[in-house]
Design an enzyme around this catalytic site. Structure first.
Site, PDB file in Angstrom:
ATOM      1  N   ARG A   5       0.785  -1.227   0.000  1.00 24.55           N
ATOM      2  CA  ARG A   5       0.000   0.000   0.000  1.00 24.55           C
ATOM      3  C   ARG A   5       0.824   1.289   0.000  1.00 24.55           C
ATOM      4  NH1 ARG A   5      -4.929  -0.064   4.158  1.00 24.55           N
ATOM      5  NH2 ARG A   5      -5.491   1.714   2.851  1.00 24.55           N
ATOM      6  N   ASP A   6       2.139   1.211   0.109  1.00 31.66           N
ATOM      7  CA  ASP A   6       2.933   2.441   0.106  1.00 31.66           C
ATOM      8  C   ASP A   6       4.293   2.195  -0.550  1.00 31.66           C
ATOM      9  OD1 ASP A   6       3.362   5.125   0.548  1.00 31.66           O
ATOM     10  OD2 ASP A   6       3.977   4.889   2.634  1.00 31.66           O
ATOM     11  N   ILE A   7       4.264   1.593  -1.732  1.00 31.79           N
ATOM     12  CA  ILE A   7       5.501   1.314  -2.466  1.00 31.79           C
ATOM     13  C   ILE A   7       5.962   2.595  -3.152  1.00 31.79           C
ATOM     14  CG2 ILE A   7       6.542  -0.023  -4.337  1.00 31.79           C
ATOM     15  CD1 ILE A   7       4.421  -2.202  -3.732  1.00 31.79           C
ATOM     16  N   SER A  40       1.078   7.182  -0.023  1.00 26.71           N
ATOM     17  CA  SER A  40       1.688   8.378  -0.620  1.00 26.71           C
ATOM     18  C   SER A  40       0.974   8.672  -1.925  1.00 26.71           C
ATOM     19  CB  SER A  40       3.178   8.147  -0.834  1.00 26.71           C
ATOM     20  OG  SER A  40       3.802   7.812   0.395  1.00 26.71           O
TER      21      SER A  40
END
Length: 242
Positions: A85-87, A134
């Protein structure tokens, strides 16, 4: 943080930042928490920092090996039915051997029917439907509210953003300064990068590599998240560049 600790402690892979444990430290006066200890998660110190800063400092490093490491880490997570979910580039760290390790599992989520979730039925690993991650790297369906459910497909949109970010050292939607401008661009179905950005980026790599990455990233940025390639597929494509 308890959710992150329980999830992260399950992960064992060369391209995942190792979880060493946790510790408690006294709260400092400015934190206004008299007598309350602060829980901290412990991992090895990555002296080389994140991939973006590392590549700026070492422009001649073989970026392909770093991209391959990122994909192996994502493939491992997805094989366990976990979405990160936040790569993004700053969540890809470089270890002492120069390999990429994926970090920051604070918003990661177990998908339904996950064997680890089932074996920990008394523990909640899910997150609320609010935007968490992000924004510039997030899949449009999550940002625009078309879907509030993270998926492997939404991770793969972020993978495409991160591959190009590390190839040319520019953030997605780099020409827009404000998040509201990024959201407007998503509404207009603009891609995270365009041809001008790709050909004018800080590549320090062959145009041949970037042009081949561009083709892979376009697949990751398909509007229908079910049509996006798997992490294994992208990993195989990246490896074929050698």
């Amino acid at each position: 943080m308890k959710k992150e600790m329980k999830l992260w402690s399950l992960l064992k892979h060369p391209n995942i930042l190792p979880f060493l444990g946790y510790c408690f430290s006294p709260a400092t006066p400015h934190e206004e928490a008299d007598g309350i200890a602060i829980l901290s998660l412990v991992s090895p110190f990555m002296e080389r920092g994140d991939a973006v800063r590392y590549l700026w400092a070492h422009p001649d490093v073989n970026r392909l090996s770093i991209l391959e490491g990122l994909l192996r880490g994502v493939s491992y997570l997805h094989s366990m039915n976990i979405v990160h979910r936040d790569i993004k580039g700053s969540n890809v760290l470089i270890n002492d051997s120069g390999s990429a390790v994926l970090a920051d599992f604070g918003v990661s989520t177990f998908l339904e029917n996950n064997r680890y979730l089932q074996s920990n039925s008394g523990t909640s690993f899910t997150s609320s439907g609010t935007i968490r991650g992000s924004l510039r790297w997030m899949a449009p369906e999550l940002v625009l509210g078309n879907s509030q459910t993270p998926s492997k497909g939404s991770d793969m949109w972020s993978v495409g953003c991160t591959l190009m970010e590390l190839a040319i050292l520019a953030a997605p939607y780099v020409s827009y300064k404000l998040d509201v401008q990024v959201i407007a661009a998503m509404l207009q179905k603009e891609l995270p990068f365009d041809d001008v950005c790709v050909t004018g980026g800080n590549m320090h790599q062959s145009q041949y590599l970037v042009s081949r990455l561009w083709t892979v990233c376009l697949e990751c940025w398909q509007s229908d998240n079910t049509n996006r390639p798997s992490a294994d597929d992208v990993s195989a494509a990246i490896t074929s560049f050698r």
